[in-house]
Scaffold this active site. Structure first.
Site, mmCIF file in Angstrom:
data_model
loop_
_atom_site.group_PDB
_atom_site.id
_atom_site.type_symbol
_atom_site.label_atom_id
_atom_site.label_comp_id
_atom_site.label_asym_id
_atom_site.label_seq_id
_atom_site.Cartn_x
_atom_site.Cartn_y
_atom_site.Cartn_z
ATOM 1 N N LEU A 1 0.827 -1.213 0.000
ATOM 2 C CA LEU A 1 0.000 0.000 0.000
ATOM 3 C C LEU A 1 0.859 1.260 0.000
ATOM 4 O O LEU A 1 1.890 1.317 0.674
ATOM 5 C CB LEU A 1 -0.920 0.011 1.226
ATOM 6 C CG LEU A 1 -1.835 -1.205 1.397
ATOM 7 C CD1 LEU A 1 -2.788 -0.960 2.560
ATOM 8 C CD2 LEU A 1 -2.625 -1.495 0.128
ATOM 9 N N GLY B 1 0.831 -5.450 1.244
ATOM 10 C CA GLY B 1 -0.146 -5.497 0.162
ATOM 11 C C GLY B 1 0.341 -6.254 -1.067
ATOM 12 O O GLY B 1 -0.459 -6.844 -1.804
ATOM 13 N N ASN C 1 3.934 -8.037 6.741
ATOM 14 C CA ASN C 1 4.775 -7.505 7.812
ATOM 15 C C ASN C 1 4.166 -6.303 8.529
ATOM 16 O O ASN C 1 4.875 -5.485 9.111
ATOM 17 C CB ASN C 1 6.143 -7.145 7.243
ATOM 18 C CG ASN C 1 6.041 -6.107 6.134
ATOM 19 O OD1 ASN C 1 5.084 -6.119 5.362
ATOM 20 N ND2 ASN C 1 7.003 -5.203 6.059
ATOM 21 N N GLU C 2 2.845 -6.191 8.486
ATOM 22 C CA GLU C 2 2.163 -5.022 9.036
ATOM 23 C C GLU C 2 2.564 -4.700 10.473
ATOM 24 O O GLU C 2 2.815 -3.545 10.809
ATOM 25 C CB GLU C 2 0.636 -5.190 8.938
ATOM 26 C CG GLU C 2 0.046 -4.836 7.577
ATOM 27 C CD GLU C 2 0.250 -5.910 6.512
ATOM 28 O OE1 GLU C 2 0.902 -6.930 6.813
ATOM 29 O OE2 GLU C 2 -0.238 -5.731 5.378
#
Lengths: 304, 304, 304
Positions: free
Chosen positions: B110, B155, B179-180
């Site tokens: 993103l 994303g 990996n947010e």
């Protein structure tokens, strides 16, 4: 899908399987010689299922013996369901081993002739029998072991998947899998659920989309079968494995099994009629009937 | 999260994606040269998606070409969704290969600039486009293969996970994963569900809690990708794999795929507005905006 | 199931655990010396849980120290729940390592004496405490690591399964698993769900039906534990692993964890009373009481 082109000497079976089952329950305990009983019942033909029950061990061996390839016809499924139900009701029967008497094949799956040129009523009756087979085996309180001594595509694979343990003959010519898409048809949701419970979501997604048939080594690797043995040791191994399972108190084991499978079973049990309607609508379509006809012609030519 | 600090030459996009999609459906069949079509549509900028459709094989190759790292901006996602929808509506298009034209990266995920200092309305529009991308790709009737020729975090990983098959370049410098949490944010439930459907519950729990990025060998081992090949063979391999999938009748394969994914898709489809509201509330918080600002400053300095 | 034949010096505990928990919440932050606090609370006996909290790292080590085998008695569970809740409420405590002070055993599981010859009320109180332990640990916002330095059957295995990561001592004499069926009882649905979330459906089905206890190598292979180390390195390894998990922002990690586990937790949380009633009905049956009595006699003789 069965490879058989025709069913010979088929006796007329009327009424729904569920009616047969309920009348069957008056039989009570399994009789000493279920083979003879089966022969009496279908006196116009030889029994398609041979059940040998050993009172001393509490283990029954069920042999599929419908030449040439143990196709799941309505007659075959009916015999199978009655056989399983009788064992289920016999409290002295604790374990069931399913294997094949036919060379090279465990079961070739659903009998195509049951789906070609038949009335919607008859197609519905057939599908109800397929459902019944799955409900009885996947929901069995007995310990169930599949001794897969031959190829086991489609409905044959489904039957194996209902068991608690799968031992396959280590012959690279044999294969197992739900290969429905290869024939242009779709495995119903409960075939899918059964495979998902065994292989997980991702492996099932690939296996079903591609209609993959796995050789024994591949099947072992993804968990579609639990163990490989040389073909001549398959029944011995199944019986040894059964001994291990028999060491567990039946009541606790059966409740545990039921708790694990209940959501999956309830999903079909509460949608049987819709599932039958769905199947009948699909299979009686002109396009599908045409495909089946061509497939059967092809099989005839291959043999002729 | 994208590594880009800014979007240049961004053209103003108004209206909701769903409106664009519905007007787009009047286009009908994909045009012979979608690349030119895309250029016409965004005439102020070069297209971010290059689609090459081979009528003879029925396979389209979609190249992500938004320098430097294929960040998922609103503009990029819009182009991508329109591209996928056009192929979806073209019955002659049976398979889609997604790959990157940018060196070393498949997609960086993103675009942070879409979430920093933007109005709630704009953030909501952006998030709807992210949802739309997932819904279109995860729900595609086409055979979808990700040819992951570079790193694919967040994303970018999600986009890969929507595909039917993932082939990754065997370069230990590349990584893939959701990996947010490493950035202090949380993968939404549908990212989670998609990963769970691929890796199972336990591996997903660890992967998401730790925000793990896997190198290709690790990714293969846990099933996050299906195959590794040398980077220069990735497109050839994707096309060979596609051939195998094309051998299966489309109708049966697509229904099977849809049955497997429907519950997961329905969960977002019936909660889109709540999910957008949730995202907008979260991302417009002062604390989160401050973090994003610091992160972007850090990226600028690193490059400057 | 605990191997202990009797609980000595047990102090009377009245009221429901949930009441205790709510009064406990007035304690606010964990006190500097929870060990002393625990001793003050149960001044008639030595504490069964030792908590050592390192403010500098934010990590607490909880040692199970209820001789001989850390049976999960009502008293033990109550102390454990209070200990966990106090750490949970202390924002400076980010991670929890659970290990055993007893030789050769992590925890032998539920204390049989809590289920034998007790009133339905008391059995219900006990079961609520088992539920509470699971709810607190499986739903913890802290990073939880089990340092399994001994055997861990039944309830001991369940406690391990609630953690985010499991490190086991590589001693082939140790075993771990939910072996309920071997004793003729059934693991409740939430034990089952916890194992399914860790091992997947199929492995769980076999593990639970057969009540399998796995040695460390087998446990690692099926994913029941995540890592094996020599016994003398288990705490060091747990602390090193914790450092890796502490690198992730707490808020994002905890939300992710909660999202993964919420459906499983909600299932019990919304069915606690029914689950207690079910347990009490089962355990107070004459046949089950008789079995438990015989089992305890057998244990006494084995030691005598």
């Amino acid at each position: 899908m069965a490879l058989r082109a025709a069913l010979r000497n088929k006796c007329v079976l009327s009424g729904l399987l569920s009616q047969r089952s309920s009348s069957c329950s008056s039989h009570g305990r399994v009789c000493a010689s279920p083979v003879l009983a089966a022969q009496r019942r279908n006196n116009s033909t030889s029994p398609k299922i041979d059940v040998e029950f050993d009172q001393s061990t509490g283990v029954a061996v069920m042999r599929l013996q419908s030449p040439p390839v143990n196709s799941l016809s309505l007659e075959f499924l009916t015999e199978l369901c009655i056989g399983v139900e009788k064992l289920e009701m016999d409290k002295s029967c604790r374990g069931l081993i399913i294997t094949s008497s036919q060379p090279k094949v465990f079961s070739a799956g659903l009998d195509i002739t049951e789906m070609y040129g038949k009335s919607p009523e008859r197609c519905g009756e057939f599908w109800r029998a397929v459902q019944e087979m799955w409900l009885k085996l996947y929901g069995s309180n007995m310990i169930t072991i599949a001794a897969i001594n031959g190829s086991s595509p489609a409905g044959g694979c489904l039957m194996s998947l209902t068991c608690d343990y799968r031992i396959m003959a280590d012959n690279p010519r044999y294969s197992i899998g739900l290969n429905e898409t290869q024939l242009g048809i779709v495995a119903p949701f409960w075939f899918m659920d059964t495979m998902k419970n065994t292989l997980g979501h991702r492996t099932t997604e690939v296996a079903l989309q591609l209609g993959l048939l796995y050789n024994p080594s591949e099947a072992l690797k993804i968990g579609l079968v639990d163990q490989l043995v040389p073909e001549d040791q398959i029944l011995t191994t199944a019986k040894q494995t059964m001994t291990k399972w028999l060491a567990i108190p039946d009541h606790a084991r059966a409740i545990t099994k039921s708790m694990m499978r209940k959501p999956t079973i309830d999903k079909l049990a509460s949608n049987r009629d819709a599932d039958i309607k769905h199947f009948v609508n699909f299979i009686t379509k002109d396009s599908i009937q045409k495909s089946l006809g061509m497939y059967m012609e092809m099989l005839k030519k291959r043999r002729g």
